[in-house]
Design an enzyme around this catalytic site. Sequence first.
Site, mmCIF file in Angstrom:
data_model
loop_
_atom_site.group_PDB
_atom_site.id
_atom_site.type_symbol
_atom_site.label_atom_id
_atom_site.label_comp_id
_atom_site.label_asym_id
_atom_site.label_seq_id
_atom_site.Cartn_x
_atom_site.Cartn_y
_atom_site.Cartn_z
ATOM 1 N N ARG A 143 0.634 -1.163 -0.066
ATOM 2 C CA ARG A 143 0.011 -0.028 -0.028
ATOM 3 C C ARG A 143 0.848 1.117 0.020
ATOM 4 O O ARG A 143 2.112 1.164 0.364
ATOM 5 C CB ARG A 143 -0.937 -0.008 1.387
ATOM 6 C CG ARG A 143 -1.806 -1.253 1.359
ATOM 7 C CD ARG A 143 -2.689 -1.008 2.781
ATOM 8 N NE ARG A 143 -3.596 -2.163 2.819
ATOM 9 C CZ ARG A 143 -3.462 -3.093 3.620
ATOM 10 N NH1 ARG A 143 -2.177 -3.379 4.417
ATOM 11 N NH2 ARG A 143 -4.451 -4.087 3.755
ATOM 12 N N LYS A 167 -2.076 -2.141 8.137
ATOM 13 C CA LYS A 167 -3.203 -1.463 8.774
ATOM 14 C C LYS A 167 -3.425 -2.106 10.269
ATOM 15 O O LYS A 167 -3.038 -3.151 10.547
ATOM 16 C CB LYS A 167 -4.566 -1.759 7.972
ATOM 17 C CG LYS A 167 -4.682 -0.740 6.795
ATOM 18 C CD LYS A 167 -5.888 -0.956 5.972
ATOM 19 C CE LYS A 167 -6.009 -0.260 4.889
ATOM 20 N NZ LYS A 167 -7.389 -0.391 4.009
ATOM 21 N N HIS A 234 -1.399 2.339 -6.167
ATOM 22 C CA HIS A 234 -2.264 1.188 -5.922
ATOM 23 C C HIS A 234 -2.391 0.529 -6.875
ATOM 24 O O HIS A 234 -2.794 -0.918 -6.678
ATOM 25 C CB HIS A 234 -3.513 1.910 -5.070
ATOM 26 C CG HIS A 234 -4.105 0.768 -3.818
ATOM 27 N ND1 HIS A 234 -3.405 1.056 -2.652
ATOM 28 C CD2 HIS A 234 -5.186 0.168 -3.868
ATOM 29 C CE1 HIS A 234 -4.131 0.070 -1.780
ATOM 30 N NE2 HIS A 234 -5.111 -0.361 -2.566
ATOM 31 N N ARG A 237 0.009 -2.613 -6.800
ATOM 32 C CA ARG A 237 -0.637 -3.376 -5.473
ATOM 33 C C ARG A 237 -1.471 -4.404 -6.178
ATOM 34 O O ARG A 237 -1.589 -5.286 -6.104
ATOM 35 C CB ARG A 237 -1.102 -2.641 -4.505
ATOM 36 C CG ARG A 237 -1.695 -3.761 -3.237
ATOM 37 C CD ARG A 237 -1.957 -3.021 -1.955
ATOM 38 N NE ARG A 237 -2.970 -3.518 -1.304
ATOM 39 C CZ ARG A 237 -2.489 -4.159 -0.192
ATOM 40 N NH1 ARG A 237 -1.443 -4.494 0.024
ATOM 41 N NH2 ARG A 237 -3.502 -4.643 0.394
ATOM 42 N N HIS A 260 -4.322 -8.890 3.992
ATOM 43 C CA HIS A 260 -5.876 -8.626 4.093
ATOM 44 C C HIS A 260 -6.229 -9.305 5.298
ATOM 45 O O HIS A 260 -6.008 -10.560 5.638
ATOM 46 C CB HIS A 260 -6.779 -9.143 2.791
ATOM 47 C CG HIS A 260 -6.557 -8.190 1.687
ATOM 48 N ND1 HIS A 260 -6.602 -8.391 0.372
ATOM 49 C CD2 HIS A 260 -6.198 -6.952 1.810
ATOM 50 C CE1 HIS A 260 -6.670 -7.472 -0.414
ATOM 51 N NE2 HIS A 260 -6.439 -6.543 0.427
ATOM 52 N N TYR A 269 -9.961 -10.365 -6.562
ATOM 53 C CA TYR A 269 -8.876 -10.392 -7.443
ATOM 54 C C TYR A 269 -9.235 -11.702 -8.328
ATOM 55 O O TYR A 269 -8.801 -11.984 -9.462
ATOM 56 C CB TYR A 269 -7.702 -10.738 -6.689
ATOM 57 C CG TYR A 269 -7.201 -9.222 -6.395
ATOM 58 C CD1 TYR A 269 -6.863 -8.380 -7.173
ATOM 59 C CD2 TYR A 269 -7.242 -8.832 -4.842
ATOM 60 C CE1 TYR A 269 -6.344 -7.089 -6.595
ATOM 61 C CE2 TYR A 269 -6.847 -7.852 -4.474
ATOM 62 C CZ TYR A 269 -6.554 -6.892 -5.317
ATOM 63 O OH TYR A 269 -5.914 -5.618 -4.721
#
Length: 298
Positions: A143, A167, A234, A237, A260, A269
């Site tokens: 990211r 995150k 992004h 990514r 994730h 995806y």
Amino acid sequence: MGDEWVDRFADHLTVAGRSPHTLAAYRADLALLQDLLQAVPLRDASATDLRKALARLHAQGLGSRSLARRLSSWRSFYHWLQQGLLRDDNPAAGLRPPKRDKLLPKALPVDGAAALLDRIDGDSELDVRDRALFELVYSCGLRLSETVGLNLQDVDFSDQLLRIHGKGGKTRLVPIGAEAALRLRQWLALRQASTDEAALFTGRHGRRLGGRQVEKRLRDWAIKTGADQHVHPHMLRHSFASHLLQSSGDLRAVQELLGHANLSSTQIYTALDFQHLAKVYDNAHPRARKGRKPDDED
């Protein structure tokens, strides 16, 4: 009669300080509703009437975001009528627009990603830095915030791993590709920074590189290299995830590499992967396209 209530509603919005642009949008949305209601007066429309109006707009191809905006206008109008004791209820209160279409992330084709990165070439410190930076983003699926947050100590050349601070304060280890590792070494040989600066990627003045700078540099490189679309960090990514899934088919591994928390975030995806497979099928299978003759087969 419908126009009278719209005019009075517009007067109310004007007193509330709404802009002329907002007033025009409300008027347009309510005029559209009256057209959809046909003989039913605007003031007297029921929840069923509004539901049918939404359904007609949806059938005409109006997107979920546009439907939501129009429904918001209708809801405000009927709320005003209800507050003024001109109606007992708000027929739009319980209505919800269709769920927003889930936009697929944009990814570069494999050869497109390679062409972009290979053309980021130059001998200056910034050119070498940019090549290392974007190779690393594509190699590790970073990211933007993770990229600019990297420190020197996060790179482990002995095991060729990158420690990523993602995150929610979560940390993950991701392998560094051979090309990215090579470019990183070249950058570190030129890197100049203030003595107290721990950032892996620094700018002209030796301080940590910011996100906007990264976005601008990639945009400029994409233009210089003749990319036919806007390229942002992004997208690299997304390309990492899509290309890895195409090659491996291992959704769980891609989930871990992307950081994730939920598999559902990674499953988008699979749609990209299916699109790729569908194109391969259409181009390769002898029975995929109508009118293809046996003589066309390889």
